[in-house]
Motif scaffolding. Structure first.
Motif, PDB file in Angstrom:
ATOM      1  N   THR A  36     -38.671 -16.207  10.252  1.00 54.08           N
ATOM      2  CA  THR A  36     -37.851 -16.881  11.272  1.00 54.08           C
ATOM      3  C   THR A  36     -37.421 -15.863  12.326  1.00 54.08           C
ATOM      4  O   THR A  36     -36.283 -15.872  12.792  1.00 54.08           O
ATOM      5  N   SER A  37     -38.348 -14.995  12.690  1.00 57.25           N
ATOM      6  CA  SER A  37     -38.011 -13.923  13.629  1.00 57.25           C
ATOM      7  C   SER A  37     -37.997 -14.394  15.078  1.00 57.25           C
ATOM      8  O   SER A  37     -37.469 -13.704  15.950  1.00 57.25           O
ATOM      9  N   ARG A  38     -38.565 -15.571  15.352  1.00 62.15           N
ATOM     10  CA  ARG A  38     -38.598 -16.068  16.725  1.00 62.15           C
ATOM     11  C   ARG A  38     -37.329 -16.846  17.053  1.00 62.15           C
ATOM     12  O   ARG A  38     -36.733 -17.466  16.176  1.00 62.15           O
ATOM     13  N   GLU A  39     -36.966 -16.809  18.319  1.00 56.66           N
ATOM     14  CA  GLU A  39     -35.831 -17.594  18.801  1.00 56.66           C
ATOM     15  C   GLU A  39     -36.281 -18.410  20.004  1.00 56.66           C
ATOM     16  O   GLU A  39     -36.845 -17.860  20.954  1.00 56.66           O
ATOM     17  N   ARG A  40     -36.062 -19.716  19.925  1.00 52.59           N
ATOM     18  CA  ARG A  40     -36.471 -20.623  20.989  1.00 52.59           C
ATOM     19  C   ARG A  40     -35.386 -21.689  21.179  1.00 52.59           C
ATOM     20  O   ARG A  40     -34.716 -22.074  20.225  1.00 52.59           O
ATOM     21  N   PRO A  41     -35.225 -22.229  22.386  1.00 56.38           N
ATOM     22  CA  PRO A  41     -34.396 -23.433  22.539  1.00 56.38           C
ATOM     23  C   PRO A  41     -35.076 -24.617  21.849  1.00 56.38           C
ATOM     24  O   PRO A  41     -36.306 -24.691  21.809  1.00 56.38           O
ATOM     25  N   VAL A  42     -34.277 -25.522  21.308  1.00 56.32           N
ATOM     26  CA  VAL A  42     -34.803 -26.760  20.719  1.00 56.32           C
ATOM     27  C   VAL A  42     -34.095 -27.904  21.439  1.00 56.32           C
ATOM     28  O   VAL A  42     -33.074 -28.418  20.984  1.00 56.32           O
ATOM     29  N   LEU A  43     -34.631 -28.285  22.583  1.00 61.36           N
ATOM     30  CA  LEU A  43     -33.930 -29.201  23.477  1.00 61.36           C
ATOM     31  C   LEU A  43     -33.793 -30.600  22.896  1.00 61.36           C
ATOM     32  O   LEU A  43     -32.845 -31.314  23.216  1.00 61.36           O
TER      33      LEU A  43
END
Length: 245
Positions: A36-43
């Motif tokens: 879970t190293s990625r970070e993204r918006p979850v709109l």
């Protein structure tokens, strides 16, 4: 419970004091830090700031965010249109209606929005008479195609052969809604299918974890019984001066 999950959902590394559990904010499964190293918006979940996601969701959430940015607001707010094909079977007359995406993002609905009478009491709680009346609906999974029909109209075709033609007030609206419905019909059912598969995988993984735990407990219980028997034999051997076996 999260504590019952003993291994990462992706790489199966066991959790311990050093290897902590982390949630993917999109699929809700539990992973290790590396997965879970990625970070993204979850709109779609109204998470506009980057949040921790798993590797699979990190690859897929981009298209989902683009759809939310470009199309979702317009679809959920609705568009005033006129049904010009199949109207006799549905409405019985030609009249403006609203084309809108349902709150669960699964169905495109045609609703009648009657204006309230002049004597309507604003202090009275709204009744069922004030609520939109659903005249027809199209499950997104059943939409077989959307085609442009003239400068102001578009046609929705379903997998069962139903054809409904809608007329908008301008070519810009027609073009935007054709693109939005096409993208919704392509993306949203696949997202629902993804969530279903993820939930099935989660249930399967939890079942495997419980079975493995039960097997370990059974082995531990058998080992404990063997040790008890061995300790009893040793005690008897020591008491009578016999050799231990």
């Amino acid at each position: 419970m999260d504590e019952e999950v003993e291994r990462c959902f992706a790489c199966a590394v066991p959790f311990d004091f050093a290897q902590r559990r982390h949630h993917c904010r999109r699929c809700r499964n539990i992973f290790c830090a590396a997965c879970t190293s990625r970070e993204r918006p979850v709109l779609l979940y109204r998470l506009s700031d980057p949040v921790r996601v798993c590797l699979r969701c990190g690859n897929e959430v981009g298209k989902e965010n683009e759809f939310v940015d470009r199309h979702l607001k317009g679809l959920t707010e609705g568009l005033e249109v006129t049904v010009t094909r199949g109207v006799s079977a549905v409405l019985g007359r030609r009249q403006p209606v609203s084309l809108i995406l349902s709150a669960d993002l699964k169905t495109l609905q045609v609703v009648d929005l009657p204006s309230l009478p002049a004597y309507h009491d604003a202090s009275r709680p709204p009744s069922s008479l004030d609520c939109p009346r659903i005249l027809m609906h199209f499950p997104l999974v059943d939409i077989g195609g959307v085609s442009e029909e003239g400068p102001l109209s578009f046609l929705i075709l379903t997998s069962t052969g139903v054809r409904r033609k809608f007329e908008t007030s301008g070519p810009g609206q027609r073009q935007a809604w054709v693109a939005a419905i096409r993208e919704a019909a392509r993306l949203l059912p696949s997202m629902a299918g993804l969530r279903k598969r993820i939930e099935e995988e989660r249930i399967q993984r939890a079942t495997q974890e419980r079975m493995a735990m039960a097997e370990r407990h059974e082995k531990d219980a058998l080992l404990a019984k063997k040790r008890e028997k061995a300790a009893l034999r040793h005690a008897i051997a020591d008491k009578y001066g016999l050799a231990r076996r």
